[in-house]
Scaffold this motif. Structure first.
Motif, PDB file in Angstrom:
ATOM      1  N   ASN A   1       0.799  -1.232   0.000  1.00 27.33           N
ATOM      2  CA  ASN A   1       0.000   0.000   0.000  1.00 27.33           C
ATOM      3  C   ASN A   1       0.831   1.280   0.000  1.00 27.33           C
ATOM      4  OD1 ASN A   1      -3.023  -0.772   0.371  1.00 27.33           O
ATOM      5  ND2 ASN A   1      -1.935  -2.122   1.789  1.00 27.33           N
TER       6      ASN A   1
ATOM      7  N   LYS B   1      -0.090   4.458  -1.953  1.00 26.56           N
ATOM      8  CA  LYS B   1      -1.513   4.325  -2.290  1.00 26.56           C
ATOM      9  C   LYS B   1      -2.411   4.792  -1.144  1.00 26.56           C
ATOM     10  CE  LYS B   1      -0.457   0.160  -5.005  1.00 26.56           C
ATOM     11  NZ  LYS B   1      -0.695  -1.304  -5.099  1.00 26.56           N
ATOM     12  N   LYS B   2      -1.986   4.504   0.088  1.00 19.20           N
ATOM     13  CA  LYS B   2      -2.757   4.880   1.265  1.00 19.20           C
ATOM     14  C   LYS B   2      -1.923   5.784   2.153  1.00 19.20           C
ATOM     15  CE  LYS B   2      -5.792   0.837   1.725  1.00 19.20           C
ATOM     16  NZ  LYS B   2      -6.262  -0.232   2.652  1.00 19.20           N
TER      17      LYS B   2
ATOM     18  N   SER C   1      -0.929   7.343   5.987  1.00 17.22           N
ATOM     19  CA  SER C   1      -0.853   6.848   7.356  1.00 17.22           C
ATOM     20  C   SER C   1      -0.136   7.878   8.214  1.00 17.22           C
ATOM     21  CB  SER C   1      -0.133   5.498   7.408  1.00 17.22           C
ATOM     22  OG  SER C   1      -0.219   4.949   8.693  1.00 17.22           O
TER      23      SER C   1
ATOM     24  N   TYR D   1       0.339   0.140  10.032  1.00 15.46           N
ATOM     25  CA  TYR D   1       0.220   1.557   9.684  1.00 15.46           C
ATOM     26  C   TYR D   1       1.473   2.362  10.008  1.00 15.46           C
ATOM     27  CZ  TYR D   1      -4.569   0.725   8.368  1.00 15.46           C
ATOM     28  OH  TYR D   1      -5.676   0.255   7.716  1.00 15.46           O
TER      29      TYR D   1
END
Length: 249
Positions: free
Chosen positions: A187, A190-191, A193, A237
């Motif tokens: 990820n 893409k994400k 945190s 995360y």
């Protein structure tokens, strides 16, 4: 039976013998080993119905699809090397008339060592595991991989899979590190945190498992599982946060 069983394995000498014994009535069992250094390979070689394939691991989705390419039949049953098919499910698989446009779910009973886990969200999970490879496959996710079911029916089969996933607290620690790394690398970019997100994801994961899903009713095992979920989510995360920072550099 016109069903091929595909088993991913790595250092599962404690459980794979029990797994393969439960699959003895299947003519085609593909054991895809990705780097075992214990007795897993020698145990698998002791079963006449096993086609042992040794290869690399590129995330769970890709690896399951690749392992499936060695199967002789179109119908694919995915069983992990720490899972056991019970007699009721075996009977169902032998007698069930399968529909190509249906993906079949199995009911799972979870164990820590030989202690059944009845809460924590672990028990009686319904998981998609039987499908026709001419119609569908797994997605390409490194973790949380799943069978693609768009436009297909789903049905739950009778019987159970007994899942002996952990045999020591150390195994929880090892898997937490492995799964969190896979999540972060899959990820990155893409994400988003942050340390705050990591902290509260971990705390909520513990609360959800131990309180909302009544993990406290499983005694000390429930506490181990809830804390492991918290640790895994925290590291998922925080590792993603660290990788995103490095990517920006």
């Amino acid at each position: 039976m016109n069903i091929s069983v595909v088993v991913l394995a790595k250092n599962n000498e404690k459980t794979i013998g029990k797994t393969l014994n439960s699959l003895i009535e299947f003519d085609d069992v593909v054991v895809y080993d990705n780097g075992s250094t214990d007795g897993t390979i020698s145990i698998a070689k002791g079963f006449k119905n096993v086609n042992l394939v040794q290869g690399e691991f590129k995330g769970f989705g890709w690896t399951k699809n690749y392992a499936t390419s060695f199967a002789k039949n179109d119908w694919i049953l995915i069983i992990d090397s720490d899972e056991v098919v019970d007699s009721e499910l075996l009977k169902e698989l032998k007698n069930k008339k399968l529909d190509k446009r249906t993906v079949y779910k199995l009911n799972f009973k979870a164990f820590y060592k030989n202690i059944q886990v009845k809460h924590c969200g672990w028990n009686n999970q319904k998981i998609k595991r039987l499908y026709n490879k001419d119609v569908t496959s797994y997605n390409s996710n490194d973790v949380h991989e799943d069978i693609i079911t768009q436009g297909l029916n789903q049905e739950l089969l009778k019987g159970n899979v007994e899942h002996y996933s952990y045999h020591s607290i150390s195994e929880f620690i090892i898997k937490a590190d492995r799964y969190s790394t896979l999540f972060a690398t899959n990820n990155v970019g893409k994400k988003s945190s942050s340390p705050t997100k990591a902290f509260f994801n971990g705390m909520y994961s513990f609360f959800r498992t131990y309180i909302l899903k009544q993990g406290f009713r499983d005694g000390y095992v429930g506490l181990i599982i809830a804390f492991s979920h918290a640790v895994t989510n925290f590291y998922k995360y925080i590792k993603l946060y660290e990788l995103n920072k490095e990517l920006k550099k």
